[in-house]
Design a protein around this motif. Sequence first.
Motif, PDB file in Angstrom:
ATOM      1  N   HIS A  22       4.433   8.329   4.523  1.00 45.30           N
ATOM      2  CA  HIS A  22       4.961   9.100   3.335  1.00 45.30           C
ATOM      3  C   HIS A  22       6.436   9.205   3.736  1.00 45.30           C
ATOM      4  O   HIS A  22       7.345   8.837   2.953  1.00 45.30           O
ATOM      5  N   ARG A  23       6.744   9.543   5.006  1.00 39.47           N
ATOM      6  CA  ARG A  23       8.117   9.932   5.430  1.00 39.47           C
ATOM      7  C   ARG A  23       8.810   8.454   5.433  1.00 39.47           C
ATOM      8  O   ARG A  23       9.995   8.545   5.245  1.00 39.47           O
ATOM      9  N   LYS A  25       8.330   6.331   3.586  1.00 36.69           N
ATOM     10  CA  LYS A  25       8.611   5.784   2.039  1.00 36.69           C
ATOM     11  C   LYS A  25       7.486   4.642   1.709  1.00 36.69           C
ATOM     12  O   LYS A  25       7.926   3.675   0.931  1.00 36.69           O
ATOM     13  N   ILE A  27       4.104   5.127   1.144  1.00 40.63           N
ATOM     14  CA  ILE A  27       3.180   5.453   0.435  1.00 40.63           C
ATOM     15  C   ILE A  27       3.831   6.703  -0.579  1.00 40.63           C
ATOM     16  O   ILE A  27       4.857   7.346  -0.149  1.00 40.63           O
ATOM     17  N   ASP A  28       3.659   6.570  -1.784  1.00 40.21           N
ATOM     18  CA  ASP A  28       4.122   7.583  -2.690  1.00 40.21           C
ATOM     19  C   ASP A  28       3.651   9.012  -2.654  1.00 40.21           C
ATOM     20  O   ASP A  28       2.587   9.350  -2.125  1.00 40.21           O
ATOM     21  N   LYS A  29       4.300   9.764  -3.642  1.00 42.18           N
ATOM     22  CA  LYS A  29       3.722  11.259  -3.543  1.00 42.18           C
ATOM     23  C   LYS A  29       2.373  11.466  -4.046  1.00 42.18           C
ATOM     24  O   LYS A  29       1.459  12.412  -3.686  1.00 42.18           O
ATOM     25  N   LYS A  30       2.090  10.888  -5.056  1.00 38.40           N
ATOM     26  CA  LYS A  30       0.587  10.716  -5.796  1.00 38.40           C
ATOM     27  C   LYS A  30      -0.252  10.553  -4.729  1.00 38.40           C
ATOM     28  O   LYS A  30      -1.333  11.215  -4.596  1.00 38.40           O
ATOM     29  N   THR A  31      -0.057   9.434  -3.660  1.00 38.92           N
ATOM     30  CA  THR A  31      -1.047   9.225  -2.771  1.00 38.92           C
ATOM     31  C   THR A  31      -1.054  10.018  -1.822  1.00 38.92           C
ATOM     32  O   THR A  31      -2.248  10.377  -1.308  1.00 38.92           O
ATOM     33  N   ARG A  33      -0.770  13.077  -2.023  1.00 35.85           N
ATOM     34  CA  ARG A  33      -1.344  14.349  -2.806  1.00 35.85           C
ATOM     35  C   ARG A  33      -2.980  14.067  -2.798  1.00 35.85           C
ATOM     36  O   ARG A  33      -3.761  15.001  -2.431  1.00 35.85           O
TER      37      ARG A  33
END
Length: 106
Positions: A22-23, A25, A27-31, A33
């Motif tokens: 995620h950091r 970038k 994978i996105d925020k939704k993933t 979560r």
Amino acid sequence: MTKTRFKRDATAAIHSAASGLHRAKLIDKKTMREYDELCIEPVPEFDARAIARIRKSVNVSQSVFAAYLNTTPSTVRQWEQGDKRPSGIAARLLQLVQKHGLAVFS
């Protein structure tokens, strides 16, 4: 800062890897979560009776209990009457007191 409670050691490693992605970038925020839901232990929920039972098990007044939990006696009273529910850090603190008593604060 509070320590994140993972369901298992393996989920801690998986979550750590996902956080890195995620950091970066990748994978996105939704993933992210979705990884949070899969890996992180949910915050416990306590009803009014359970809160009163926990407080009475450590043999303190609502005022003293409130001081340990860094809240007001009014809030503890509202929890025990079912008018409010503890969430977040307050629920985690109740979980700790339930498991270890007030010695956890020593």
